[in-house]
Design an enzyme around this catalytic site. Structure first.
Site, PDB file in Angstrom:
ATOM      1  N   ASP A 231      85.457  -9.414  67.633  1.00 20.81           N
ATOM      2  CA  ASP A 231      85.588  -8.147  67.303  1.00 20.81           C
ATOM      3  C   ASP A 231      84.755  -8.183  65.684  1.00 20.81           C
ATOM      4  O   ASP A 231      85.205  -8.991  64.926  1.00 20.81           O
ATOM      5  CB  ASP A 231      87.127  -8.293  67.077  1.00 20.81           C
TER       6      ASP A 231
ATOM      7  N   HIS B  69      87.395   2.245  56.929  1.00 21.37           N
ATOM      8  CA  HIS B  69      88.516   1.557  57.284  1.00 21.37           C
ATOM      9  C   HIS B  69      88.408   0.129  56.428  1.00 21.37           C
ATOM     10  O   HIS B  69      89.446   0.065  56.042  1.00 21.37           O
ATOM     11  CB  HIS B  69      88.146   1.187  58.900  1.00 21.37           C
TER      12      HIS B  69
ATOM     13  N   GLU C  78      94.316  -0.087  66.911  1.00 18.14           N
ATOM     14  CA  GLU C  78      93.218   0.155  66.351  1.00 18.14           C
ATOM     15  C   GLU C  78      92.238   1.026  67.444  1.00 18.14           C
ATOM     16  O   GLU C  78      91.907   0.122  68.304  1.00 18.14           O
ATOM     17  CB  GLU C  78      92.421  -1.229  65.808  1.00 18.14           C
TER      18      GLU C  78
ATOM     19  N   GLU D 224      88.687   1.609  68.489  1.00 11.44           N
ATOM     20  CA  GLU D 224      87.607   1.108  68.521  1.00 11.44           C
ATOM     21  C   GLU D 224      86.855   1.170  69.606  1.00 11.44           C
ATOM     22  O   GLU D 224      87.357   1.931  70.594  1.00 11.44           O
ATOM     23  CB  GLU D 224      87.720  -0.534  68.516  1.00 11.44           C
TER      24      GLU D 224
ATOM     25  N   ASP E 209      92.563  -2.672  69.590  1.00 12.13           N
ATOM     26  CA  ASP E 209      92.847  -3.998  69.262  1.00 12.13           C
ATOM     27  C   ASP E 209      94.359  -3.871  68.452  1.00 12.13           C
ATOM     28  O   ASP E 209      94.399  -3.620  67.213  1.00 12.13           O
ATOM     29  CB  ASP E 209      91.938  -4.278  68.044  1.00 12.13           C
TER      30      ASP E 209
ATOM     31  N   ARG F 238     100.925  -6.130  61.843  1.00 16.52           N
ATOM     32  CA  ARG F 238     100.357  -6.028  60.517  1.00 16.52           C
ATOM     33  C   ARG F 238     101.073  -7.231  59.778  1.00 16.52           C
ATOM     34  O   ARG F 238     100.705  -7.713  58.823  1.00 16.52           O
ATOM     35  CB  ARG F 238     100.499  -4.971  59.968  1.00 16.52           C
TER      36      ARG F 238
ATOM     37  N   GLN G 298      99.917 -10.639  60.821  1.00 15.47           N
ATOM     38  CA  GLN G 298      98.590 -10.630  60.320  1.00 15.47           C
ATOM     39  C   GLN G 298      98.511 -10.972  58.988  1.00 15.47           C
ATOM     40  O   GLN G 298      97.788 -12.057  58.536  1.00 15.47           O
ATOM     41  CB  GLN G 298      97.708  -9.409  60.844  1.00 15.47           C
TER      42      GLN G 298
ATOM     43  N   LYS H  98      96.676 -10.468  66.176  1.00 15.55           N
ATOM     44  CA  LYS H  98      95.601 -10.015  66.913  1.00 15.55           C
ATOM     45  C   LYS H  98      95.526 -10.387  68.555  1.00 15.55           C
ATOM     46  O   LYS H  98      94.961  -9.650  69.246  1.00 15.55           O
ATOM     47  CB  LYS H  98      94.241  -9.846  66.312  1.00 15.55           C
TER      48      LYS H  98
ATOM     49  N   THR I  98      94.700  -6.966  73.762  1.00 15.10           N
ATOM     50  CA  THR I  98      93.805  -6.314  73.422  1.00 15.10           C
ATOM     51  C   THR I  98      93.395  -5.347  74.852  1.00 15.10           C
ATOM     52  O   THR I  98      93.259  -5.980  75.861  1.00 15.10           O
ATOM     53  CB  THR I  98      92.356  -6.761  73.011  1.00 15.10           C
TER      54      THR I  98
ATOM     55  N   THR J 221      87.691  -1.158  64.059  1.00 10.93           N
ATOM     56  CA  THR J 221      88.189  -0.004  63.701  1.00 10.93           C
ATOM     57  C   THR J 221      87.317   1.215  63.413  1.00 10.93           C
ATOM     58  O   THR J 221      86.428   0.856  62.593  1.00 10.93           O
ATOM     59  CB  THR J 221      89.363   0.140  62.902  1.00 10.93           C
TER      60      THR J 221
ATOM     61  N   GLU K 134      96.532   2.945  57.892  1.00 11.62           N
ATOM     62  CA  GLU K 134      95.624   3.691  57.097  1.00 11.62           C
ATOM     63  C   GLU K 134      96.386   4.843  57.211  1.00 11.62           C
ATOM     64  O   GLU K 134      96.374   5.558  55.881  1.00 11.62           O
ATOM     65  CB  GLU K 134      94.232   3.749  57.751  1.00 11.62           C
TER      66      GLU K 134
END
Ligand code: CA
Length: 443
Positions: free
Chosen positions: A140, A147, A214, A216, A248, A252, A255, A268, A272, A374, A388
């Protein structure tokens, strides 16, 4: 990049009426690839293409003998439960199949041909999808500068962008085993893990409290390269079959506690999802755009730069992320839109990601999946993740159709990603959807 031909003409029509439906994802100009079977059946998964509201079974089609030569050989390579063998054949074989399918499905095909092809069709609504390939490796990237700045600002307000971002496409090696198809009915459990609450002296073990998505894209590798032999930028797209939508899912709190100094791991790797249909680079050819960056930014180093790439290295795929909550469903509301943007805003292209991935000699294999990172555009409503959109959780997002608020995802929430290409003088083609639902943690 692919030259346009008769299969891209906006005037092309299929004898299958649903292929011409306004706003549809799968007109005859698209011809994407997936692996599927009839839902709730015990039959073997097989390759398929989509036309209008139908899936065309490529195993069954190969058995009819309607295609000949390279197109028939390519169709046979799509008969099994994974497309790796087809992916390994490369762009000439991919194009032969596209042209062969186009001829069978176009208006004017003989009635006897139409009748045999109809025997191989099944409504898309009856399909259950598998991953399109046996995915040996998944990487990834992190290639949206918007981002990177939005997320970086939450942690390092004075210097959100790392020194390397404008010089190379950054990535981490992801986990292939937890990749799934984001199809109707798919859900995964909120992950458990370790987090360090703000101001605490010791971490807690708990269900993820800041679960995020995310938005993507991903792309599938066709022919691989030999260990020690890099793929040059100019050759890179010969190694890319096509693109999918990718979510993804990210924990948070887990992470941000674990990722120093080696990068994402459990935050993560719990799940996915990708959309079932691969839209080929051939189909995307009309929507290529210049790859550009501000004149004040550094030019990429020569191995990541050439004139053709500058002229058409980008792809204008429109993307949106929507949220469907239990309240939406009980009130009969359609999903609320969280964000809308385009893949054209990425700071690095798929070809550059592939050139970077292999420059040290790393070998890629047919069926490997590469995530783009992202996709966030330049304005606030174009951000492709809740971290975000909610400024790290400080400003919850209000959902347009119910008035609910979300800083991060709740149990029962369904995230839906959609993608499509449209441009005056060309047919609209789409990626379908990538969806997944958050299930409660298994305490
Ligand atoms: Ca990511």
């Amino acid at each position: 990049m692919t030259a346009l031909d008769h299969t891209h003409a906006a005037s092309a029509r299929s004898w299958l009426v649903s292929a011409q439906e306004a706003g549809g994802d799968f007109p005859i100009q698209n011809l994407p690839l997936a692996v599927l079977r009839r839902r709730a059946s015990q039959s073997t998964m097989h390759g398929a293409t989509a036309i209008g509201d139908q899936a065309l079974n490529l195993a069954q089609l190969a058995a009819t003998g309607l295609l000949q030569g390279p197109a028939q050989a390519a169709c046979k390579a799509c008969a099994g439960p994974a497309l790796n063998e087809f992916m390994a054949l490369g762009p000439e074989a991919w194009r032969a199949l596209r042209h062969g399918l186009f001829a069978l499905l176009a208006e004017g095909a003989p009635a006897s041909v139409q009748a045999q092809v109809r025997e191989c069709l099944m409504p898309l609504g009856e399909a259950e999808y598998g991953l399109p390939a046996q995915i040996g490796d998944y990487t990834d990237f992190y290639t949206s500068i918007h981002h990177a700045v939005n997320v970086g600002r939450l942690i390092f307000p004075d210097k959100p962008l790392t020194d390397n971002f404008q010089w190379l496409p950054i990535a981490y090696h992801g986990r292939a085993s937890s990749l799934r198809v984001g199809q109707e009915g798919f859900g995964f459990h909120r992950p458990m893990g370790q987090a360090m609450p703000a101001g605490a002296k010791a971490p807690v073990y708990s269900a993820c409290a800041r679960l995020d998505f995310e938005l993507e894209m991903g792309f599938f590798i066709g022919p691989g390269n030999t260990l020690g032999e890099p793929i040059a930028l100019a050759q890179a797209e010969r190694h890319i079959l096509g693109m999918v939508l990718l979510n993804d899912w990210s924990a948070r709190d887990h992470q941000f506690w674990e990722m120093a100094p080696l990068g994402p791991f459990l935050g993560k790797n719990f799940c996915t999802t990708i959309s079932p249909w691969i839209v080929t680079m051939d189909a995307l050819a009309p929507y290529r755009v210049p790859f550009d960056r501000p004149a004040s930014d550094p030019r990429p180093l020569p191995y990541l730069d050439d004139a053709l790439h500058r002229a058409s290295g980008g792809v204008d795929v429109r993307l949106e992320a929507l949220l469907d909550t239990p309240a939406h469903r009980s009130q009969g509301q359609t999903p609320s839109r969280l964000a809308a943007t385009s893949f054209r805003h990425q700071y690095w292209t798929p070809a550059q990601m592939l050139a970077q991935h292999t420059v040290g000699g790393c070998n890629l294999q047919p069926g490997d999946l590469i995530g783009t990172g992202t996709v966030s555009g330049p304005t606030a409503h174009e951000a492709g993740a809740l971290v975000e959109l909610s400024l790290g959780g400080r400003q919850p997002v209000t959902l347009a159709n119910t008035g609910e608020q979300r800083a991060f995802l709740h149990d029962g929430d369904t995230v839906i990603l959609r993608g499509w290409c449209e441009k005056p003088g060309h047919a609209r083609i789409g990626f379908g959807e990538c969806r997944g639902t958050v299930l409660p943690a298994r305490g």
